[in-house]
Design a protein around this motif. Structure first.
Motif, PDB file in Angstrom:
ATOM      1  N   ASP A   7       0.824  -1.209   0.000  1.00 56.20           N
ATOM      2  CA  ASP A   7       0.000   0.000   0.000  1.00 56.20           C
ATOM      3  C   ASP A   7       0.858   1.257   0.000  1.00 56.20           C
ATOM      4  O   ASP A   7       0.502   2.262  -0.629  1.00 56.20           O
ATOM      5  CB  ASP A   7      -0.944  -0.011   1.191  1.00 56.20           C
ATOM      6  CG  ASP A   7      -2.039  -1.061   1.050  1.00 56.20           C
ATOM      7  OD1 ASP A   7      -2.211  -1.594  -0.063  1.00 56.20           O
ATOM      8  OD2 ASP A   7      -2.715  -1.351   2.058  1.00 56.20           O
ATOM      9  N   ARG A 123      -3.415  -0.379   8.320  1.00 54.38           N
ATOM     10  CA  ARG A 123      -4.406   0.162   7.403  1.00 54.38           C
ATOM     11  C   ARG A 123      -4.167   1.642   7.083  1.00 54.38           C
ATOM     12  O   ARG A 123      -4.807   2.185   6.184  1.00 54.38           O
ATOM     13  CB  ARG A 123      -5.815  -0.005   7.968  1.00 54.38           C
ATOM     14  CG  ARG A 123      -6.317  -1.434   7.957  1.00 54.38           C
ATOM     15  CD  ARG A 123      -7.783  -1.480   8.385  1.00 54.38           C
ATOM     16  NE  ARG A 123      -8.620  -0.755   7.452  1.00 54.38           N
ATOM     17  CZ  ARG A 123      -9.226  -1.309   6.386  1.00 54.38           C
ATOM     18  NH1 ARG A 123      -9.052  -2.585   6.133  1.00 54.38           N
ATOM     19  NH2 ARG A 123      -9.977  -0.589   5.602  1.00 54.38           N
ATOM     20  N   GLU A 154     -11.800  -1.746  -6.035  1.00 50.37           N
ATOM     21  CA  GLU A 154     -12.400  -2.894  -5.348  1.00 50.37           C
ATOM     22  C   GLU A 154     -12.198  -2.791  -3.835  1.00 50.37           C
ATOM     23  O   GLU A 154     -13.137  -3.004  -3.058  1.00 50.37           O
ATOM     24  CB  GLU A 154     -11.804  -4.196  -5.866  1.00 50.37           C
ATOM     25  CG  GLU A 154     -12.413  -5.427  -5.207  1.00 50.37           C
ATOM     26  CD  GLU A 154     -11.956  -6.733  -5.825  1.00 50.37           C
ATOM     27  OE1 GLU A 154     -12.361  -7.793  -5.307  1.00 50.37           O
ATOM     28  OE2 GLU A 154     -11.191  -6.704  -6.819  1.00 50.37           O
ATOM     29  N   ARG A 155     -10.998  -2.428  -3.413  1.00 51.07           N
ATOM     30  CA  ARG A 155     -10.735  -2.370  -1.973  1.00 51.07           C
ATOM     31  C   ARG A 155     -11.476  -1.225  -1.298  1.00 51.07           C
ATOM     32  O   ARG A 155     -11.959  -1.362  -0.174  1.00 51.07           O
ATOM     33  CB  ARG A 155      -9.239  -2.252  -1.725  1.00 51.07           C
ATOM     34  CG  ARG A 155      -8.513  -3.579  -1.905  1.00 51.07           C
ATOM     35  CD  ARG A 155      -7.062  -3.462  -1.549  1.00 51.07           C
ATOM     36  NE  ARG A 155      -6.852  -3.086  -0.149  1.00 51.07           N
ATOM     37  CZ  ARG A 155      -5.663  -2.721   0.326  1.00 51.07           C
ATOM     38  NH1 ARG A 155      -4.610  -2.687  -0.479  1.00 51.07           N
ATOM     39  NH2 ARG A 155      -5.533  -2.395   1.605  1.00 51.07           N
ATOM     40  N   ASP A 158     -14.958  -2.338  -0.893  1.00 48.95           N
ATOM     41  CA  ASP A 158     -14.980  -3.230   0.273  1.00 48.95           C
ATOM     42  C   ASP A 158     -15.047  -2.413   1.564  1.00 48.95           C
ATOM     43  O   ASP A 158     -15.861  -2.693   2.464  1.00 48.95           O
ATOM     44  CB  ASP A 158     -13.710  -4.093   0.331  1.00 48.95           C
ATOM     45  CG  ASP A 158     -13.647  -5.174  -0.728  1.00 48.95           C
ATOM     46  OD1 ASP A 158     -14.690  -5.482  -1.339  1.00 48.95           O
ATOM     47  OD2 ASP A 158     -12.551  -5.711  -0.942  1.00 48.95           O
TER      48      ASP A 158
END
Length: 228
Positions: A7, A123, A154-155, A158
């Protein structure tokens, strides 16, 4: 499992795309309206820079912002600056975030964000990635939701579906792009509403960037996602 190193690399790539785009703009563009109500492009850029510093605070165990009022005042102070100053601030604050993130650390630890929200340190890089990608779109300079990396779209979908799960003001909802399926809203054995559409439009609706006119809805009206 969250891969914070991946990330962080994605944050770096997204920041470089943003900086390249900003390098083509002039001073007049800073004062023009962004796509966020009441904010100029300068406001968006000031927020991006101060957010990078705020996340440095988070990773170093300090409060994210001194206060909500101080956060807003900093953005208002920095918004009118010329493009060269905005560009330097975005670049330098991004480098500070990357430098702190490169230090040895326990990425499984819990950190505190705004308004008492807590999360895993692992995160935080994804949260920064979302700030850079979505606010690049908010600038209205040719980067659209359809241009976002598919993995990010997509994340983030989510993340937002999970964020609104159990929310009392959102009916039990099934989301699908025709391939993937998400559930959000109030708990129920069977979703009441099904929302179908392209990935960019689903994300735009969940993130408050599109009103959802491109989405198909069955079982009731299109739900209104809570503000982020």
């Amino acid at each position: 499992m969250i891969d914070h190193a991946h990330d962080l690399a994605s944050v770096r790539d997204a920041t470089e795309r943003l900086l390249t785009a900003l390098g083509k703009l002039d001073n007049a563009s800073v004062t023009q309206s962004s796509r966020l109500p009441g904010w100029s492009r300068g406001h968006v850029l000031a927020h991006l820079a101060r957010n990078a510093d705020a996340l440095v605070n988070v990773l170093e165990g300090r409060p994210m912002y001194v206060s909500g009022e101080a956060r807003d005042a900093d953005i208002e102070r920095d918004a009118p600056r010329p493009m060269a100053a905005q560009l330097a601030d975005v670049r330098e604050s991004a480098a500070r975030f990357q430098d702190v993130s490169a230090l040895p650390a326990d990425w499984s630890r819990t950190v505190e964000l705004r308004n008492g929200i807590t999360d895993s340190a692992s995160r935080v890089p994804f949260r920064r990635w979302a700030e850079v990608e979505l606010h690049h779109v908010d600038l209205g300079i040719g980067y659209e939701l359809e241009d976002l990396p598919a993995a990010f779209t997509e994340r983030e979908t989510d993340f937002l579906a999970a964020r609104f799960a159990g929310h009392p003001e959102v009916p039990p909802t099934r989301l699908t792009d025709g391939t993937r399926v998400w559930r959000t809203g109030r708990e129920a054995d069977t979703p009441r509403v099904t929302v179908t559409g392209p990935p960019a439009d689903l994300l735009g609706w969940l993130a408050g960037r599109r009103e959802g006119s491109a989405l198909a809805v069955e079982g009731g009206p299109l739900p209104v996602p809570p503000p982020l």
